[in-house]
Write a protein that holds these residues in place. Structure first.
Motif, PDB file in Angstrom:
ATOM      1  N   ARG A  24     -32.840 -15.323  94.464  1.00 31.00           N
ATOM      2  CA  ARG A  24     -32.243 -15.838  95.706  1.00 31.00           C
ATOM      3  C   ARG A  24     -31.176 -16.886  95.419  1.00 31.00           C
ATOM      4  O   ARG A  24     -30.082 -16.856  95.979  1.00 31.00           O
ATOM      5  CB  ARG A  24     -33.303 -16.478  96.598  1.00 31.00           C
ATOM      6  CG  ARG A  24     -34.066 -15.515  97.414  1.00 31.00           C
ATOM      7  CD  ARG A  24     -34.979 -16.257  98.356  1.00 31.00           C
ATOM      8  NE  ARG A  24     -35.936 -15.326  98.906  1.00 31.00           N
ATOM      9  CZ  ARG A  24     -37.051 -15.692  99.504  1.00 31.00           C
ATOM     10  NH1 ARG A  24     -37.347 -16.968  99.637  1.00 31.00           N
ATOM     11  NH2 ARG A  24     -37.872 -14.787  99.980  1.00 31.00           N
ATOM     12  N   ALA A  25     -31.510 -17.842  94.559  1.00 29.27           N
ATOM     13  CA  ALA A  25     -30.574 -18.924  94.247  1.00 29.27           C
ATOM     14  C   ALA A  25     -29.319 -18.386  93.571  1.00 29.27           C
ATOM     15  O   ALA A  25     -28.199 -18.775  93.921  1.00 29.27           O
ATOM     16  CB  ALA A  25     -31.254 -19.969  93.364  1.00 29.27           C
ATOM     17  N   LEU A  26     -29.484 -17.483  92.628  1.00 29.32           N
ATOM     18  CA  LEU A  26     -28.335 -16.936  91.905  1.00 29.32           C
ATOM     19  C   LEU A  26     -27.442 -16.107  92.824  1.00 29.32           C
ATOM     20  O   LEU A  26     -26.237 -16.322  92.913  1.00 29.32           O
ATOM     21  CB  LEU A  26     -28.806 -16.079  90.725  1.00 29.32           C
ATOM     22  CG  LEU A  26     -27.710 -15.329  89.953  1.00 29.32           C
ATOM     23  CD1 LEU A  26     -26.712 -16.298  89.335  1.00 29.32           C
ATOM     24  CD2 LEU A  26     -28.339 -14.445  88.881  1.00 29.32           C
ATOM     25  N   ALA A  37     -29.017 -12.192  99.719  1.00 29.21           N
ATOM     26  CA  ALA A  37     -29.795 -13.053  98.824  1.00 29.21           C
ATOM     27  C   ALA A  37     -31.130 -13.479  99.430  1.00 29.21           C
ATOM     28  O   ALA A  37     -32.154 -13.494  98.745  1.00 29.21           O
ATOM     29  CB  ALA A  37     -28.972 -14.272  98.433  1.00 29.21           C
ATOM     30  N   GLN A  38     -31.141 -13.798 100.703  1.00 25.66           N
ATOM     31  CA  GLN A  38     -32.372 -14.298 101.329  1.00 25.66           C
ATOM     32  C   GLN A  38     -33.447 -13.227 101.457  1.00 25.66           C
ATOM     33  O   GLN A  38     -34.609 -13.536 101.684  1.00 25.66           O
ATOM     34  CB  GLN A  38     -32.065 -14.924 102.689  1.00 25.66           C
ATOM     35  CG  GLN A  38     -31.251 -16.200 102.578  1.00 25.66           C
ATOM     36  CD  GLN A  38     -31.850 -17.200 101.572  1.00 25.66           C
ATOM     37  OE1 GLN A  38     -33.045 -17.512 101.629  1.00 25.66           O
ATOM     38  NE2 GLN A  38     -31.031 -17.686 100.659  1.00 25.66           N
ATOM     39  N   ARG A  39     -33.082 -11.964 101.293  1.00 31.80           N
ATOM     40  CA  ARG A  39     -34.074 -10.879 101.358  1.00 31.80           C
ATOM     41  C   ARG A  39     -34.728 -10.620  99.996  1.00 31.80           C
ATOM     42  O   ARG A  39     -35.669  -9.837  99.891  1.00 31.80           O
ATOM     43  CB  ARG A  39     -33.411  -9.609 101.869  1.00 31.80           C
ATOM     44  CG  ARG A  39     -32.946  -9.741 103.324  1.00 31.80           C
ATOM     45  CD  ARG A  39     -32.541  -8.416 103.928  1.00 31.80           C
ATOM     46  NE  ARG A  39     -31.511  -7.702 103.200  1.00 31.80           N
ATOM     47  CZ  ARG A  39     -30.204  -7.730 103.491  1.00 31.80           C
ATOM     48  NH1 ARG A  39     -29.768  -8.455 104.504  1.00 31.80           N
ATOM     49  NH2 ARG A  39     -29.350  -7.026 102.799  1.00 31.80           N
ATOM     50  N   LEU A  40     -34.231 -11.263  98.944  1.00 30.27           N
ATOM     51  CA  LEU A  40     -34.789 -11.071  97.606  1.00 30.27           C
ATOM     52  C   LEU A  40     -36.079 -11.878  97.449  1.00 30.27           C
ATOM     53  O   LEU A  40     -36.316 -12.839  98.181  1.00 30.27           O
ATOM     54  CB  LEU A  40     -33.765 -11.497  96.554  1.00 30.27           C
ATOM     55  CG  LEU A  40     -32.463 -10.699  96.540  1.00 30.27           C
ATOM     56  CD1 LEU A  40     -31.484 -11.302  95.545  1.00 30.27           C
ATOM     57  CD2 LEU A  40     -32.722  -9.237  96.237  1.00 30.27           C
ATOM     58  N   ILE A  41     -36.879 -11.469  96.472  1.00 27.40           N
ATOM     59  CA  ILE A  41     -38.113 -12.205  96.218  1.00 27.40           C
ATOM     60  C   ILE A  41     -37.797 -13.496  95.461  1.00 27.40           C
ATOM     61  O   ILE A  41     -36.775 -13.610  94.797  1.00 27.40           O
ATOM     62  CB  ILE A  41     -39.152 -11.352  95.451  1.00 27.40           C
ATOM     63  CG1 ILE A  41     -38.589 -10.892  94.099  1.00 27.40           C
ATOM     64  CG2 ILE A  41     -39.607 -10.172  96.287  1.00 27.40           C
ATOM     65  CD1 ILE A  41     -39.602 -10.191  93.229  1.00 27.40           C
ATOM     66  N   GLU A  42     -38.661 -14.460  95.594  1.00 31.14           N
ATOM     67  CA  GLU A  42     -38.456 -15.783  94.997  1.00 31.14           C
ATOM     68  C   GLU A  42     -39.047 -15.779  93.582  1.00 31.14           C
ATOM     69  O   GLU A  42     -40.122 -16.322  93.336  1.00 31.14           O
ATOM     70  CB  GLU A  42     -39.107 -16.838  95.891  1.00 31.14           C
ATOM     71  CG  GLU A  42     -38.681 -18.245  95.624  1.00 31.14           C
ATOM     72  CD  GLU A  42     -37.203 -18.528  95.892  1.00 31.14           C
ATOM     73  OE1 GLU A  42     -36.741 -19.585  95.467  1.00 31.14           O
ATOM     74  OE2 GLU A  42     -36.509 -17.697  96.512  1.00 31.14           O
ATOM     75  N   PRO A  84     -42.774  -9.830  87.806  1.00 26.16           N
ATOM     76  CA  PRO A  84     -42.206 -10.987  88.506  1.00 26.16           C
ATOM     77  C   PRO A  84     -42.624 -12.296  87.839  1.00 26.16           C
ATOM     78  O   PRO A  84     -43.731 -12.419  87.324  1.00 26.16           O
ATOM     79  CB  PRO A  84     -42.793 -10.870  89.911  1.00 26.16           C
ATOM     80  CG  PRO A  84     -44.078 -10.129  89.726  1.00 26.16           C
ATOM     81  CD  PRO A  84     -43.838  -9.183  88.578  1.00 26.16           C
ATOM     82  N   ILE A  85     -41.693 -13.262  87.881  1.00 28.51           N
ATOM     83  CA  ILE A  85     -41.928 -14.565  87.253  1.00 28.51           C
ATOM     84  C   ILE A  85     -41.564 -15.636  88.279  1.00 28.51           C
ATOM     85  O   ILE A  85     -40.394 -15.976  88.456  1.00 28.51           O
ATOM     86  CB  ILE A  85     -41.057 -14.724  85.981  1.00 28.51           C
ATOM     87  CG1 ILE A  85     -41.224 -13.519  85.049  1.00 28.51           C
ATOM     88  CG2 ILE A  85     -41.398 -16.026  85.275  1.00 28.51           C
ATOM     89  CD1 ILE A  85     -40.116 -13.384  84.015  1.00 28.51           C
ATOM     90  N   PRO A  86     -42.558 -16.160  89.002  1.00 22.57           N
ATOM     91  CA  PRO A  86     -42.249 -17.157  90.033  1.00 22.57           C
ATOM     92  C   PRO A  86     -41.816 -18.490  89.425  1.00 22.57           C
ATOM     93  O   PRO A  86     -42.176 -18.821  88.303  1.00 22.57           O
ATOM     94  CB  PRO A  86     -43.564 -17.304  90.800  1.00 22.57           C
ATOM     95  CG  PRO A  86     -44.618 -16.763  89.918  1.00 22.57           C
ATOM     96  CD  PRO A  86     -43.975 -15.816  88.952  1.00 22.57           C
TER      97      PRO A  86
END
Length: 174
Positions: A24-26, A37-42, A84-86
């Motif tokens: 999201r940040a990238l 971006a806001q629809r991507l996982i964190e 995934p890597i939170p």
């Protein structure tokens, strides 16, 4: 380039994933990614994962080259982002030189979190002569400053560079 030293490289270390390295940040900072971006996982962005792994391999090789006359550059990166890597996770990164060439090294790498292997693959780095690389970059920077909007990339004589020239240039640094 110290072949003996590079052939003995192996590493094991940890990396804490900061919140600013999520997908999201990238993507929110990229013009073509901001819409979704806001629809991507964190979770850690694959691009940052690649950068973390490559930076460790480069750091290890840098210890075995003459920084005044040589530079370590990435050539090939084949990483499988498997889980995934939170943010806040601690990655355990392992790597070793699997194969050594005349001016290159192939690293085998793996990253795990507390639950699973989240990344596996290889990174191939090349030790290139510094002066020719800096000269090539200077030519490109100069071309950027003189290029007008909408022009195609041109060589020093003003001709468009054909695709096969890219392959020739790539083989010059290997």
């Amino acid at each position: 380039m110290n072949h003996q030293g590079i052939s003995e490289i192996s590493f094991e270390e940890t990396y804490s994933v900061p919140p600013e390295q999520t997908a999201r940040a990238l993507f929110s900072r990229l013009p073509h990614g901001s819409d979704y971006a806001q629809r991507l996982i964190e979770c850690l962005a694959t691009g940052y994962l690649v950068a973390v792994v490559e930076s460790i391999c480069i750091r290890e090789m840098q210890r075995h080259v003459d920084a005044t006359s040589e530079v370590v550059v990435g050539r090939t990166i084949e990483l499988e982002h498997k889980g995934p890597i939170p943010p806040g996770s601690t990655l355990k990164l392992r790597g070793w030189v699997e194969r050594l060439g005349q001016r290159s090294a192939k690293f085998r790498v793996q990253a795990s979190d507390d639950h699973e292997v989240v990344c596996e693959g290889c990174v191939i780095l090349v030790v290139a002569p510094r002066a020719p690389m800096e000269s090539r970059i200077a030519v490109k920077v100069e071309a950027l400053t003189t290029k007008s909007d909408g022009d195609m990339a041109e060589d020093a004589l003003g001709r468009c560079a054909p695709p096969e020239s890219f392959r020739r240039q790539e083989s010059q640094i290997s």
